[in-house]
Design a protein around this motif. Structure first.
Motif, PDB file in Angstrom:
ATOM      1  N   UNK B 135     -34.065  41.898  -7.156  1.00 20.61           N
ATOM      2  CA  UNK B 135     -34.469  43.072  -7.927  1.00 20.61           C
ATOM      3  C   UNK B 135     -35.708  43.738  -7.331  1.00 20.61           C
ATOM      4  N   UNK B 136     -36.365  43.074  -6.424  1.00 20.49           N
ATOM      5  CA  UNK B 136     -37.532  43.693  -5.792  1.00 20.49           C
ATOM      6  C   UNK B 136     -38.790  43.622  -6.630  1.00 20.49           C
ATOM      7  N   UNK B 137     -38.975  42.528  -7.338  1.00 20.08           N
ATOM      8  CA  UNK B 137     -40.181  42.385  -8.172  1.00 20.08           C
ATOM      9  C   UNK B 137     -41.356  41.799  -7.386  1.00 20.08           C
ATOM     10  N   UNK B 138     -41.227  41.715  -6.076  1.00 25.73           N
ATOM     11  CA  UNK B 138     -42.179  40.960  -5.242  1.00 25.73           C
ATOM     12  C   UNK B 138     -43.641  41.302  -5.479  1.00 25.73           C
ATOM     13  N   UNK B 139     -43.954  42.587  -5.455  1.00 23.90           N
ATOM     14  CA  UNK B 139     -45.361  42.977  -5.550  1.00 23.90           C
ATOM     15  C   UNK B 139     -45.972  42.484  -6.865  1.00 23.90           C
ATOM     16  N   UNK B 140     -45.199  42.560  -7.925  1.00 26.99           N
ATOM     17  CA  UNK B 140     -45.682  42.115  -9.233  1.00 26.99           C
ATOM     18  C   UNK B 140     -45.751  40.589  -9.318  1.00 26.99           C
ATOM     19  N   UNK B 141     -44.895  39.927  -8.598  1.00 30.53           N
ATOM     20  CA  UNK B 141     -44.956  38.457  -8.591  1.00 30.53           C
ATOM     21  C   UNK B 141     -46.262  38.017  -7.923  1.00 30.53           C
ATOM     22  N   UNK B 142     -46.594  38.666  -6.822  1.00 32.80           N
ATOM     23  CA  UNK B 142     -47.867  38.352  -6.150  1.00 32.80           C
ATOM     24  C   UNK B 142     -49.030  38.621  -7.108  1.00 32.80           C
ATOM     25  N   UNK B 143     -48.965  39.758  -7.795  1.00 37.12           N
ATOM     26  CA  UNK B 143     -50.022  40.077  -8.763  1.00 37.12           C
ATOM     27  C   UNK B 143     -50.112  39.019  -9.858  1.00 37.12           C
TER      28      UNK B 143
END
Ligand code: FES
Ligand code: FES
Lengths: 694, 157
Positions: B135-143
């Motif tokens: 789903x492309x949640x990567x940036x928020x997972x890092x956050x």
């Protein structure tokens, strides 16, 4: 066509206030009326339930639809319960795709809620013995304006009642300016369940006596089973073998044991001759392409050619791309006598219902599809193969059967984004204006093919669709997030870029010079501001690219910055900004998440994702060779929502993915002067483009 | 064979084939369906669980290897109804869309924070790189991991 019988339905629902569809409202709703299906119900406990055939697959409509309802009904957001994708409880729905849930279902839901509110106010006035205009409504409580102590809650009004109403006339809606829930960030309906592992996906449903199926699969599409020997599989304790025509399956009460038993089956297949490969597929597609449909034209191409001083003829290519949701296609079916219930990961519950009904020879109303959370769909779960398999096996076995495709099966049976090509011929005059545009797209589909630049003479034709055509593809293709538009945007925006470069004009300036559409200009300007766009002639140290597009009424402009390594051919996307105008925004946080997800996912078809195949044999079967975007590819991602409350909500789940191929290709050009004509831009393709020179 | 171990802090026992993979035992024998299967080949991380507080891919772990060990799944992360800092952070940052990769992401991140309480963004990316999210949640997972790190307060689990 219809669901369960109306009386049964009302009985199942219990008391309260229930609002129904009426046919006249549904003309444009991709929704066929079935008289008796409810929209929303205010229960005797005051809880509000919303019934929708849409499904939640990560796009967040479980939250934004609840927001719409809470807003219009004036109840706390958390008193809303969403019941989604249950064919026995929800109104008929074509499916969850095309970013249409908020755009098309949203307004209907608002009207139903407004109707319910009107009924509630009326009931309250009667109960309190006051005129209607004395009534005031906040947070699920209706009170006397003059004497606020004198009040009554929705729950009390609904108690002991069974009021059913059809949504006939259009009730007045709350003006957007008074919204307190819609357009505001709220916490998600599904957050807690998903963070604690409690959220149920189809594979998580357990029924007493259920078994797990593993199914014998051919090595390639089009292969025929010649011989099969199941004798050693039969010896495995607890394994049951089911054979029904071409369907051969092992059932076991443990999924891993079923898998082991399957490995014991010896089968011989005859492989069809099919020499198609990723290299020769495009020539083949051109050969078998059906005639084109002209989807737009203006002026006279010959005229345009005459006044052109430079002409351009190019072909743009896109390879097959997999959906690859992390949850594979899964279903659990239970068939009892002449009734079937299936829990399924599907984007089309009602389609699945009809397919099961056909396969089991049951009337559709005897089939119930229940849709738990989906672990991603992206268009791939429009295909319901696993649902029918589970239903067939459950009937044959006489017990509940789960079919959960392995990753290998998921790749094999995927309905890929099609390999497709676009041929463009165009021309510029002496003052760098585009004089003509002749556009032919093959097998991508026509969505997003329409030209929106101001060009006096143009023609756009589309040959074949994303479903392919007989003899076109060696396996199934279908809609993939932003269908057709990924390919069309790549071709259009690359070609515009190429002309801008030839003209020696900054690609943003060149675009703006050919745009009169205000919404498009606005998203481009917003993106440029956030990105900090500065003209830089290729090859430049900036490595910046721009692309824009319109997807089903939503406008987007994307800018990206790349860093390339010419030696290894690797492309690192450092930053992407996407400005999106999707009309009125219901759930800004949800919208932002979708835009971000699109940008991240779009890196895949732009850079790494393509299906390797030989004829009907799919060579990529897992994530070891099929590379989807992972953390190390993550650019800095910024979503800019360009608010446009005058325009009704448009879809937001797909638009932002559609420019990713183009924007990266254009940024690569800006960095190196090498023009990319085929997606994905693998290191090999990039190095070839570099070698071809500028 | 009999395999005794601890599952989410409670004693548990498996009987039979020691070569079975832990993922399937968790999902079918124990009904703990929060641990997901995304690839079955150790390639996606959806099946990540902690074994003695270290992340492993349960689709690759034969149950004979967990004898006497402590298994922690997503279901066992919250204690007495109190969410783990990572769960809170994932909710706060909206670090998921479909949520199918989430249990594996959270547990892998937990293992990371236990080893490296204040990871840099680079280190987070490196350690999370083999957990896939479509789903492309990567940036928020890092956050989310960055939000959770200071809230761990040296906790050991
Ligand atoms: S299911 Fe174990 S790593 Fe993918
Ligand atoms: S949130 Fe859907 S796979 Fe990660």
């Amino acid at each position: 066509m219809n669901g369960i019988d109306r009386r049964q339905f009302l009985k199942a629902l219990g008391g309260g206030i229930i609002i129904f569809f009426s046919k006249s409202d549904l003309v444009d709703a991709q929704t066929t009326p079935s008289d008796f299906n409810a929209f929303l119900r205010i229960g005797e406990d005051g809880r509000v339930s919303c019934y929708t055939g849409k499904v939640e697959m990560g796009q967040g409509i479980i939250t934004s639809l609840a927001q719409i309802l809470a807003e219009e009904l004036d109840v706390p957001f958390h008193s809303i319960e969403m019941i989604m994708g249950d064919t026995s409880l929800c109104p008929w729905d074509m499916g969850t795709f095309g970013s249409r849930s908020i755009k098309i279902f949203g307004p209907l839901l608002r009207e139903a809620a407004a109707e319910a509110r009107a009924i509630l106010i009326q009931l309250a006035a009667e109960r309190l013995g006051l005129p209607l205009d004395r009534m005031e409504l906040t947070s699920g409580v209706i009170r006397d304006k003059k004497n606020p102590q004198n009040q009554i809650s929705y729950a009390l009004l609904a108690q002991g009642k069974k009021i059913t109403r059809r949504l006939e006339k259009k009730p007045p809606l709350k003006p957007a300016s008074t919204f307190t829930v819609s357009g505001k960030p709220v916490s998600r309906q599904d957050a807690l369940a998903k963070a604690t592992g409690q959220a149920k996906f189809s594979g998580d449903i357990r029924l007493p006596g259920m078994v797990y199926a593993r199914i014998l699969r051919p090595p390639a599409h089009g292969a025929k089973l010649k011989k099969v020997d199941t004798s050693s599989a039969e010896k495995i304790k607890g394994a049951q073998i089911i054979r029904d025509g071409d369907l051969i399956a092992i059932l076991h009460s443990y999924p891993d044991e079923a898998e082991q038993a399957l490995a014991q089956i010896k089968a011989q297949f005859e492989l069809p001759e099919n020499k198609l490969t990723p290299e020769n597929i495009f020539n083949h597609l051109l050969k078998v392409a059906p005639g084109g449909n002209v989807i737009g034209q203006e002026g006279n191409l010959d005229q345009g050619k005459k006044v052109a001083s430079t002409t351009f003829t190019e072909t743009y290519l896109q390879q097959y791309v997999a959906h690859a949701p992390i949850e594979t296609h899964t279903a659990l079916a239970q068939v009892e006598k002449n009734k079937a219930t299936v829990w399924a990961s599907t984007q089309r519950p009602f389609g699945a219902r009809d397919e099961v009904a056909r396969a089991l020879n049951l009337p559709p109303e005897n089939v119930r599809i229940i849709t738990p959370f989906l672990g991603g769909g992206f268009g791939g779960k429009n295909y319901n193969g696993q649902v029918v398999e589970a239903a067939r096996l459950a009937r044959l076995a006489g017990k509940p059967v789960q079919v959960a495709w392995s990753r290998e099966e998921e790749f094999f049976y995927d309905t890929f984004q099609p390999a497709a090509l676009v041929q463009i011929e165009s021309g510029l005059n002496g003052s760098n204006q585009i004089t003509f545009w002749d556009y032919r797209v093959y097998f991508a589909g026509d969505r997003g093919a329409q030209i929106f630049y101001a060009i006096p003479h143009h023609r756009t034709a589309s040959h074949g669709t994303w479903w392919g055509a007989p003899g076109a593809h060696p396996f199934a293709t279908g809609p993939w997030r932003g269908p057709a538009s990924n390919t069309n945007s790549f071709a259009r925006e690359s070609h515009i870029d190429l002309m801008a470069a030839k003209a020696g004009v900054d690609p943003l300036t060149f675009r703006l010079a050919h745009l009169s559409d205000k919404r498009m200009r606005r998203v481009l300007e917003s993106a440029a501001t956030t990105f900090g766009w500065l003209p830089a002639k290729a090859p430049s140290g900036r490595g910046q690219g721009v692309a824009c597009g319109i997807y089903l009424g939503t406008y987007i402009a994307t800018m990206a910055e790349v860093e390339v390594d010419k030696q290894s051919g690797t492309i690192k996307v450092k930053r992407v900004v996407c400005a999106q105008d999707m009309g009125q925004i219901i759930n800004p946080e949800g919208a932002r998440m979708q835009v971000e997800g699109c940008m991240m996912m779009g890196l895949g078809y732009a850079l790494t994702e393509e299906i390797n195949f030989r004829g009907g044999e799919i060579r990529d079967r897992n994530f070891n060779t099929y590379e989807i975007p992972r953390f190390s590819r993550m650019p800095k991602i910024e979503a800019v929502l360009v608010d446009n409350p005058e325009i009704p909500s448009q879809g937001g789940g797909e638009p932002a993915i559609t420019c990713m191929g183009a924007v990266i290709a254009n940024a690569v050009f800006n960095a190196t002067g090498a023009r990319i004509f085929e997606l994905p831009i693998t290191p090999e393709r990039f190095k070839k483009a570099l070698a071809k020179g500028v | 064979m009999e395999i005794d171990f601890k599952l989410n802090q409670k004693p548990a026992r498996l009987k039979g084939d020691g070569e079975r993979k832990l993922l399937w035992a968790l999902r079918s024998d124990f009904g703990l369906t929060g641990t997901k299967c995304g690839c079955g080949m150790g390639l996606c991380g959806a099946c990540t669980v902690l074994i003695n507080l270290e992340a492993f891919r349960s689709c690759q772990v034969p149950v004979k290897d967990i004898k006497g060990k402590e298994i922690l799944t997503i279901e066992g992360l919250a204690e007495n109804g109190r969410l783990h800092p990572l769960q809170n952070a994932f909710i706060e940052a909206n670090a998921f869309q479909c949520g199918f990769c989430t249990p594996g992401m959270i547990l892998n991140a937990f293992s990371l924070l236990l080893k490296n309480p204040r990871p840099s963004e680079k280190e987070i990316i490196r350690e999370m790189n083999d957990n896939l999210c479509r789903c492309g949640a990567h940036q928020r997972i890092v956050q989310a991991i960055q939000i959770a790190a200071p809230k761990m307060n040296g906790r050991k689990r």
